[in-house]
Design a protein around this motif. Structure first.
Motif, PDB file in Angstrom:
ATOM      1  N   MET A   1      57.289  79.966-111.352  1.00 32.73           N
ATOM      2  CA  MET A   1      56.138  80.388-110.569  1.00 32.73           C
ATOM      3  C   MET A   1      56.414  81.764-109.972  1.00 32.73           C
ATOM      4  SD  MET A   1      54.201  78.156-107.667  1.00 32.73           S
ATOM      5  CE  MET A   1      53.791  76.925-108.921  1.00 32.73           C
ATOM      6  N   ALA A   2      55.419  82.644-110.035  1.00 29.21           N
ATOM      7  CA  ALA A   2      55.617  84.019-109.590  1.00 29.21           C
ATOM      8  C   ALA A   2      55.840  84.079-108.086  1.00 29.21           C
ATOM      9  CB  ALA A   2      54.395  84.866-109.965  1.00 29.21           C
TER      10      ALA A   2
ATOM     11  N   PRO B   1      55.247  85.181-104.295  1.00 31.10           N
ATOM     12  CA  PRO B   1      54.016  85.476-103.567  1.00 31.10           C
ATOM     13  C   PRO B   1      53.958  86.884-103.030  1.00 31.10           C
ATOM     14  CG  PRO B   1      55.493  84.182-102.191  1.00 31.10           C
ATOM     15  CD  PRO B   1      56.129  84.276-103.544  1.00 31.10           C
TER      16      PRO B   1
ATOM     17  N   SER C   1      53.931  90.884-103.729  1.00 35.15           N
ATOM     18  CA  SER C   1      53.660  91.870-104.766  1.00 35.15           C
ATOM     19  C   SER C   1      53.605  93.241-104.132  1.00 35.15           C
ATOM     20  CB  SER C   1      52.327  91.562-105.468  1.00 35.15           C
ATOM     21  OG  SER C   1      52.028  92.560-106.411  1.00 35.15           O
TER      22      SER C   1
ATOM     23  N   SER D   1      45.512  75.807-108.240  1.00 32.71           N
ATOM     24  CA  SER D   1      46.571  76.496-108.990  1.00 32.71           C
ATOM     25  C   SER D   1      46.779  77.919-108.465  1.00 32.71           C
ATOM     26  CB  SER D   1      46.215  76.536-110.477  1.00 32.71           C
ATOM     27  OG  SER D   1      46.187  75.222-111.019  1.00 32.71           O
ATOM     28  N   ALA D   2      45.667  78.581-108.135  1.00 29.40           N
ATOM     29  CA  ALA D   2      45.774  79.935-107.594  1.00 29.40           C
ATOM     30  C   ALA D   2      46.472  79.923-106.239  1.00 29.40           C
ATOM     31  CB  ALA D   2      44.376  80.555-107.464  1.00 29.40           C
TER      32      ALA D   2
ATOM     33  N   GLU E   1      48.775  77.717-105.300  1.00 31.51           N
ATOM     34  CA  GLU E   1      50.192  77.512-105.590  1.00 31.51           C
ATOM     35  C   GLU E   1      50.833  78.822-106.035  1.00 31.51           C
ATOM     36  OE1 GLU E   1      50.683  72.926-107.049  1.00 31.51           O
ATOM     37  OE2 GLU E   1      49.668  74.291-108.431  1.00 31.51           O
ATOM     38  N   GLU E   2      50.117  79.584-106.844  1.00 30.93           N
ATOM     39  CA  GLU E   2      50.633  80.862-107.321  1.00 30.93           C
ATOM     40  C   GLU E   2      50.783  81.847-106.157  1.00 30.93           C
ATOM     41  OE1 GLU E   2      51.979  83.484-110.339  1.00 30.93           O
ATOM     42  OE2 GLU E   2      51.514  81.338-110.417  1.00 30.93           O
ATOM     43  N   THR E   3      49.790  81.863-105.279  1.00 30.44           N
ATOM     44  CA  THR E   3      49.831  82.768-104.131  1.00 30.44           C
ATOM     45  C   THR E   3      50.986  82.445-103.191  1.00 30.44           C
ATOM     46  OG1 THR E   3      47.435  83.141-104.206  1.00 30.44           O
ATOM     47  CG2 THR E   3      48.540  83.568-102.106  1.00 30.44           C
TER      48      THR E   3
ATOM     49  N   GLY F   1      53.648  80.532-103.937  1.00 33.50           N
ATOM     50  CA  GLY F   1      54.925  80.457-104.624  1.00 33.50           C
ATOM     51  C   GLY F   1      55.603  79.104-104.517  1.00 33.50           C
TER      52      GLY F   1
ATOM     53  N   GLN G   1      55.026  74.633-105.398  1.00 30.90           N
ATOM     54  CA  GLN G   1      54.241  73.589-106.044  1.00 30.90           C
ATOM     55  C   GLN G   1      53.738  72.642-104.967  1.00 30.90           C
ATOM     56  OE1 GLN G   1      56.169  71.499-109.235  1.00 30.90           O
ATOM     57  NE2 GLN G   1      54.610  69.889-109.321  1.00 30.90           N
TER      58      GLN G   1
END
Length: 325
Positions: A1-2, A4, A6, A49-50, A52-54, A56, A58
């Motif tokens: 997972m990316a 959070p 950036s 899902s977005a 979780e991605e934001t 970082g 699960q």
């Protein structure tokens, strides 16, 4: 997972993502969660899902048969609910500042109050607050308090005291309980029934979960009724309870505001009144302590006290309100 982060700057979750995740956390079912917030199931899944991605992390454990919260998901769900509640308070405060008694008012009412007081409440709203969008939810006390605490409801009309932290009670009135019995019962027609008479009576009560049941049991204990004396629980509502009494299965206690509605058309019933001080309950409005619309709700309570003066109750002054710590 990316990650959070950036470009050295943390990404922020959106309110839509938080709402989607909280709905899934409540239902643990994507289809039910999507239906609750009016979002398509694919859009809901994408929003979670977005998130979780934001963040970082699960948040959910997904299988083909069920959805579970991860350990991180449980912690984030609690924070997300708090964020959404705070945003709701912000919007409420802005709306109240623009114009009080406009927009939605989500009022929760217990079943042993709703049929008897709502006509008065609705007449007041229609006559005095025509721009108020009153939305009524009839539920038991525990569900109402949960709804108030989570921001699903704005104001409650119910029996007090509640003894719940961060809830402020705005008292309206006290009302006596009346004994309702089969037509030929020996206590029928009396106006001086001692509380001790409840010790041995075949008492019919509402099902578990109704606060009126708990209040009646408290009255019986105060009268000296022993725990071992049987109490028949056979009804989910007062109308059914009264029919059981008319059929000779026992006696029950009704609040004065319910008496005319529930007994007026039944010739198989008789009533009796207790000697002073009669057993009673207090009815109040309840709101979150420090609510953005507090002044509006206090004014609403004052207007209700005036509107309810024709009922067989004893009005309570505003100064007798209770704010739980």
């Amino acid at each position: 997972m990316a990650s959070p982060v950036s470009g050295g700057r943390a990404r922020q979750p959106s309110l839509a993502q938080l709402r989607a995740f909280v709905a899934v956390a409540e239902h643990l079912h994507f289809r039910e969660a999507a239906a609750e917030i009016g979002m398509s199931q694919p859009a809901l899944s994408g929003a979670v899902s977005a998130l979780e991605e934001t963040l970082g992390v699960q948040l959910l454990e997904r299988t083909t048969r069920k959805v579970l919260l991860s350990t991180a998901g449980e912690r984030v769900a609690a924070r997300a609910r708090a964020v959404l509640a705070a945003v709701g308070d912000l919007l409420e405060e802005a709306e109240a500042a623009r114009a009080p008694f406009t927009g939605a008012l989500r009022l929760g009412v217990i079943p042993t109050v709703a049929p008897y007081l709502l006509p008065t409440v609705l007449r007041l709203v229609h006559a005095t607050y025509p721009d108020l969008d009153l939305q009524v939810h009839e539920e038991q006390t525990a569900s109402l308090l949960d709804g108030l605490g989570h921001g699903r409801l704005d104001l409650l009309l119910l029996a007090v005291p509640l003894g719940v932290p961060q809830i402020t009670e705005l008292p309206l009135f006290d009302e006596d309980f009346v004994l309702v019995a089969p037509k030929e019962h020996w206590l029928g027609g009396r106006g001086d029934i001692p509380r001790e008479a409840l010790k041995e009576l075949d008492l019919l009560l509402l099902d578990e979960g109704h606060c009126l049941r708990d209040q009646a049991l408290d009255i019986c204990r105060e009268a000296g009724r022993e725990e071992g004396v049987p109490v028949t629980t056979s009804a989910a509502g007062l109308s059914t309870l009264v029919q059981l009494v008319a059929g000779g299965l026992g006696v029950t206690l009704l609040p004065r505001t319910a008496l005319r509605v529930e007994t007026a058309r039944n010739d198989e019933l008789t009533t009796g009144y207790f000697a002073d001080p009669a057993p009673a309950r207090r009815i109040a409005l309840a709101m979150r302590s420090g609510a953005a619309r507090q002044r509006e709700f206090e004014e609403f309570a004052a207007a209700l006290r005036v509107a309810m003066r024709g009922l067989p109750v004893r009005m309570v002054e505003a100064g007798d309100g209770v704010a739980a710590p």
